[in-house]
Design a protein around this motif. Structure first.
Motif, PDB file in Angstrom:
ATOM      1  N   ARG A   1       2.848  -0.132 -13.497  1.00  0.00           N
ATOM      2  CA  ARG A   1       3.111   1.174 -14.224  1.00  0.00           C
ATOM      3  C   ARG A   1       5.545   1.045 -13.747  1.00  0.00           C
ATOM      4  N   ALA A   2       5.886   0.600 -13.488  1.00  0.00           N
ATOM      5  CA  ALA A   2       6.946   0.431 -12.811  1.00  0.00           C
ATOM      6  C   ALA A   2       7.711  -0.488 -13.850  1.00  0.00           C
ATOM      7  N   LEU A   3       6.738  -1.471 -14.511  1.00  0.00           N
ATOM      8  CA  LEU A   3       7.294  -1.933 -15.374  1.00  0.00           C
ATOM      9  C   LEU A   3       7.246  -1.725 -16.145  1.00  0.00           C
ATOM     10  N   ALA A   4       6.740  -1.642 -17.079  1.00  0.00           N
ATOM     11  CA  ALA A   4       5.910  -0.965 -18.195  1.00  0.00           C
ATOM     12  C   ALA A   4       7.214  -1.241 -19.405  1.00  0.00           C
ATOM     13  N   ASN A   5       8.029  -0.320 -19.764  1.00  0.00           N
ATOM     14  CA  ASN A   5       9.030  -0.837 -20.034  1.00  0.00           C
ATOM     15  C   ASN A   5      10.689  -1.108 -19.896  1.00  0.00           C
ATOM     16  N   ASP A   6      10.105  -2.293 -19.391  1.00  0.00           N
ATOM     17  CA  ASP A   6      10.318  -3.431 -18.761  1.00  0.00           C
ATOM     18  C   ASP A   6      12.033  -3.159 -18.116  1.00  0.00           C
ATOM     19  N   PRO A   7      11.713  -1.913 -17.379  1.00  0.00           N
ATOM     20  CA  PRO A   7      13.143  -0.779 -16.858  1.00  0.00           C
ATOM     21  C   PRO A   7      14.379  -2.668 -16.615  1.00  0.00           C
ATOM     22  N   ALA A   8      15.654  -1.949 -15.854  1.00  0.00           N
ATOM     23  CA  ALA A   8      16.698  -2.762 -15.795  1.00  0.00           C
ATOM     24  C   ALA A   8      16.474  -2.643 -14.097  1.00  0.00           C
ATOM     25  N   ILE A   9      16.168  -1.901 -13.032  1.00  0.00           N
ATOM     26  CA  ILE A   9      16.206  -0.854 -11.828  1.00  0.00           C
ATOM     27  C   ILE A   9      14.521  -0.382 -11.238  1.00  0.00           C
ATOM     28  N   ILE A  10      13.816  -1.165 -10.358  1.00  0.00           N
ATOM     29  CA  ILE A  10      12.630  -0.457  -9.937  1.00  0.00           C
ATOM     30  C   ILE A  10      13.023  -0.409  -8.159  1.00  0.00           C
ATOM     31  N   LEU A  11      12.792   1.056  -7.864  1.00  0.00           N
ATOM     32  CA  LEU A  11      13.428   1.702  -6.847  1.00  0.00           C
ATOM     33  C   LEU A  11      12.089   1.953  -5.896  1.00  0.00           C
ATOM     34  N   ALA A  12      11.805   1.561  -4.597  1.00  0.00           N
ATOM     35  CA  ALA A  12      10.171   1.351  -4.187  1.00  0.00           C
ATOM     36  C   ALA A  12      11.084   2.135  -2.714  1.00  0.00           C
ATOM     37  N   ASP A  13      10.163   3.057  -2.740  1.00  0.00           N
ATOM     38  CA  ASP A  13      10.456   3.652  -1.427  1.00  0.00           C
ATOM     39  C   ASP A  13       9.133   3.876  -0.803  1.00  0.00           C
ATOM     40  N   GLU A  14       9.713   3.099   0.154  1.00  0.00           N
ATOM     41  CA  GLU A  14       8.522   2.212   1.867  1.00  0.00           C
ATOM     42  C   GLU A  14       7.245   2.007   0.694  1.00  0.00           C
ATOM     43  N   PRO A  15       7.327   0.903   0.004  1.00  0.00           N
ATOM     44  CA  PRO A  15       6.398   0.410  -0.814  1.00  0.00           C
ATOM     45  C   PRO A  15       5.370  -0.075  -0.098  1.00  0.00           C
ATOM     46  N   THR A  16       5.082  -0.243   1.125  1.00  0.00           N
ATOM     47  CA  THR A  16       4.353  -1.468   1.855  1.00  0.00           C
ATOM     48  C   THR A  16       3.607  -0.349   3.309  1.00  0.00           C
ATOM     49  N   GLY A  17       4.510   1.250   3.168  1.00  0.00           N
ATOM     50  CA  GLY A  17       4.413   1.579   5.059  1.00  0.00           C
ATOM     51  C   GLY A  17       2.610   1.909   4.500  1.00  0.00           C
ATOM     52  N   ASN A  18       2.170   2.103   3.616  1.00  0.00           N
ATOM     53  CA  ASN A  18       0.592   2.683   4.012  1.00  0.00           C
ATOM     54  C   ASN A  18      -0.372   1.513   3.837  1.00  0.00           C
ATOM     55  N   LEU A  19       0.218   0.804   4.205  1.00  0.00           N
ATOM     56  CA  LEU A  19      -0.786  -0.370   3.767  1.00  0.00           C
ATOM     57  C   LEU A  19      -0.351  -1.525   5.139  1.00  0.00           C
ATOM     58  N   ASP A  20      -1.974  -2.175   4.720  1.00  0.00           N
ATOM     59  CA  ASP A  20      -2.303  -2.960   6.102  1.00  0.00           C
ATOM     60  C   ASP A  20      -0.956  -4.685   5.796  1.00  0.00           C
ATOM     61  N   LEU A  21      -0.916  -5.257   7.183  1.00  0.00           N
ATOM     62  CA  LEU A  21      -0.059  -5.909   7.357  1.00  0.00           C
ATOM     63  C   LEU A  21       0.003  -6.943   5.983  1.00  0.00           C
ATOM     64  N   THR A  22      -0.936  -7.913   5.694  1.00  0.00           N
ATOM     65  CA  THR A  22      -1.397  -8.709   4.583  1.00  0.00           C
ATOM     66  C   THR A  22      -1.498  -8.661   3.085  1.00  0.00           C
ATOM     67  N   THR A  23      -1.693  -6.859   3.353  1.00  0.00           N
ATOM     68  CA  THR A  23      -1.644  -6.413   1.657  1.00  0.00           C
ATOM     69  C   THR A  23      -0.017  -5.734   1.892  1.00  0.00           C
ATOM     70  N   GLY A  24       0.334  -5.848   2.189  1.00  0.00           N
ATOM     71  CA  GLY A  24       1.987  -5.416   2.929  1.00  0.00           C
ATOM     72  C   GLY A  24       2.887  -6.631   2.092  1.00  0.00           C
ATOM     73  N   GLU A  25       2.384  -7.858   2.890  1.00  0.00           N
ATOM     74  CA  GLU A  25       3.339  -9.151   2.497  1.00  0.00           C
ATOM     75  C   GLU A  25       2.841  -9.356   1.687  1.00  0.00           C
ATOM     76  N   GLU A  26       1.050  -9.090   0.801  1.00  0.00           N
ATOM     77  CA  GLU A  26       1.147  -9.984  -0.661  1.00  0.00           C
ATOM     78  C   GLU A  26       2.282  -8.708  -1.632  1.00  0.00           C
ATOM     79  N   ILE A  27       2.170  -7.572  -1.488  1.00  0.00           N
ATOM     80  CA  ILE A  27       3.357  -6.574  -2.358  1.00  0.00           C
ATOM     81  C   ILE A  27       4.572  -6.733  -2.582  1.00  0.00           C
ATOM     82  N   ILE A  28       4.764  -8.096  -1.404  1.00  0.00           N
ATOM     83  CA  ILE A  28       6.377  -7.653  -1.072  1.00  0.00           C
ATOM     84  C   ILE A  28       6.679  -8.964  -1.779  1.00  0.00           C
ATOM     85  N   SER A  29       5.295  -9.878  -1.572  1.00  0.00           N
ATOM     86  CA  SER A  29       5.596 -11.049  -2.362  1.00  0.00           C
ATOM     87  C   SER A  29       6.017 -10.553  -4.576  1.00  0.00           C
ATOM     88  N   LEU A  30       5.477  -9.692  -4.182  1.00  0.00           N
ATOM     89  CA  LEU A  30       5.235  -9.647  -5.766  1.00  0.00           C
ATOM     90  C   LEU A  30       5.753  -9.231  -6.365  1.00  0.00           C
TER      91      LEU A  30
END
Ligand SMILES: Nc1ncnc2c1ncn2[C@@H]1O[C@H](COP(=O)(O)OP(=O)(O)O)[C@@H](O)[C@H]1O
Ligand SMILES: [Mg+2]
Lengths: 229, 244
Positions: free
Chosen positions: B160-189
């Motif tokens: 959704r954040a990518l929908a309009n091809d933004p120049a900036i993506i702001l992420a506030d603790e994107p992995t804060g509510n995720l477990d370790l592996t899922t968090g790593e997946e999100i980070i590498s994405l």
């Protein structure tokens, strides 16, 4: 490259539009009601009751007037006996000031109920509203969504209430005065009363959501995003 | 060619919250310049002012004093309409709590910003599906948020954040509510997107897994910038994290 730069500049002289087409608003409002069906029911319930009461009193008058219009002396006496002041008003009766006052109060209570329910609903939806604002929603998109929802709820709730009220009025007319109550009623009058009740119901629903919706629309996105610990 | 490649500039920003009679100063004068196309992490302990800074950069809240420039435009000067446009087209937001709109399906969430941007429905759906595929959820487009796991919801939020091809993506603790592996997946994405699409990613976090992928780390402590480290300095000071 240059075009790209311009396109990305917030103050570039290009068309800068943020829109929410009306059809899409309708779709979102409708889905919102469907998903939160129970809450919508609760919000609408007091409206159904108040409109039913309004419609009941008006249709009852229509029934009595229909009976009086037949010119039957027996019926006339029956009507007089059940408390209507036929003599004073010629061949027509109408609601007494007391009845009107009670109807007015019930409508007032209904609006207060709607405001209360809608305020709760806005509170429940803080996060959703804030998220929409982060995605670029303008204040008036939020306002419009809430008004559309209330309009739809109003239409269904008030329509249902009018139907219930009319049914109840006819039934009690038949119980009191017999079959002529149904056969002599002027249908146009009755439909008019039902239409009026439905219209009033829609207006009440919109009036009740106005303040909560404005509150929701004015909310800053950051307030909605706060992580509650 | 533009002279400066800084896409975000924060100048002497302070933010004071009024809590009844006491004042809490969450930011005590922050100066910052962020280059276009970089992956930036804002690191700091809880309560250090990361989210407050995030909200200032994203135009979600106003500084008490100081200025924030996006592409050299002072966002305090924007009217409500321009601000909405900025949030819609220029910046994509990702939150700790995902903030997927619960009453909409995953795909509807992704297409909503495009609808706001005036893109026709069919085009929006087409692009929405592309983005869902991009984040690896192509087969779940019709799911409601509650049918998705936390990691999947965060993927939807990224799409959704990518929908309009933004120049900036702001992420506030994107992995804060995720477990370790899922968090790593999100980070590498996120890292993949930043490399692939040249999006500037600014991520507030206290997750040290983020250090691995950051081009620059801004350490913030007690409402002030503690130090700013580029990738190279980072590998020297921590030593063990470089995996490239
Ligand atoms: N809306 C607010 N009202 C009052 N104080 C706030 C508000 N938001 C943040 N703060 C305070 O500002 C400080 C920084 O908070 P925050 O930016 O959320 O930190 P972080 O995201 O790094 O954990 C904290 O002391 C917090 O209590
Ligand atoms: Mg925070």
């Amino acid at each position: 490259m240059l075009a790209d730069q311009q396109d990305r500049s917030p103050l570039g002289h290009i068309e800068r539009q943020v829109v929410l087409p009306f059809r899409k608003s309708l779709e979102i409002a409708f889905k919102s009601i469907r998903v939160r069906f129970v809450r919508s029911m609760i919000t609408t319930l007091s409206l159904v009751l108040a409109v039913a009461f309004l419609c009941y009193t008006n249709v009852t008058i229509d029934v009595v007037n229909g009976l009086l219009a037949t010119g039957n002396a027996d019926v006339r006496q029956q009507v007089t006996r059940s408390g209507y002041d036929v003599q004073a008003t010629g061949d027509q009766v109408e609601n007494t000031p007391k009845q009107r006052w009670i109807v007015f109060l019930s409508l007032l209570v209904c609006v207060v109920g709607i405001v209360n329910a809608q305020l709760m609903s806005v509170t429940e939806r803080f996060r959703e509203i804030g998220t929409m604002k982060c995605l670029g929603a303008l204040d008036r998109f939020i306002l419009r969504l809430f008004l559309l929802e209330a309009g739809m709820q109003g239409m269904v709730g008030a329509g249902l209430g009018a139907l219930l009220g009319a049914l109840f009025a006819i039934t009690s007319g038949v119980i009191q005065y017999g079959i002529p109550a149904i056969t002599s009623v002027v249908w146009v009058d009755m439909l008019g009363s039902m239409g009026l009740a439905t219209g009033v119901g829609c207006l009440l629903s919109l009036a009740g959501v106005l303040y909560p919706a404005m509150m929701a629309a004015r909310m800053q996105p950051v307030e909605a995003m706060r992580v509650e610990q | 060619m533009s002279v400066s490649s800084s896409i975000v500039r924060v100048s002497k920003v302070t933010k004071t919250f009024q809590l009844g009679k006491i004042e809490v100063q969450a930011l005590k004068g922050v100066d910052l310049e962020i280059e276009s196309g970089k992956y930036i992490s804002i690191m700091g302990p809880s309560g250090s002012g990361k989210s407050t800074l995030f909200n200032m950069i994203g135009g979600l809240d106003k500084p008490t004093t100081g200025k924030v420039f996006i592409d050299e435009v002072d966002i305090a000067q924007l009217d409500a309409y321009e601000l909405a446009w900025l949030r819609c087209r220029k910046i994509g937001y990702i939150f700790q709590t995902f903030n997927i709109i619960q009453v909409m399906t995953a795909l509807e969430n992704v297409t909503l910003p495009m609808i706001f941007a005036g893109i026709p429905n069919e085009t929006a759906i087409e692009k929405g599906m592309e983005l869902m595929n991009l984040v690896g959820l192509g087969d779940r487009f019709s799911h409601k948020p509650f049918e998705l796991s936390g990691g999947q919801q965060q993927r939807v939020a990224i799409a959704r954040a990518l929908a309009n091809d933004p120049a900036i993506i702001l992420a506030d603790e994107p992995t804060g509510n995720l477990d370790l592996t899922t968090g790593e997946e999100i980070i590498s994405l996120l890292k993949h997107l930043s490399a692939e699409r040249g999006v500037t990613i600014i991520s507030a976090t206290h997750d040290f897994k983020m250090l691995n992928v950051s081009d620059q780390v801004i350490w913030i402590r007690d409402g002030r910038i503690d130090k700013i480290e580029d990738r190279e300095e980072l590998s020297i000071s921590i030593g063990t994290i470089d995996t490239r």
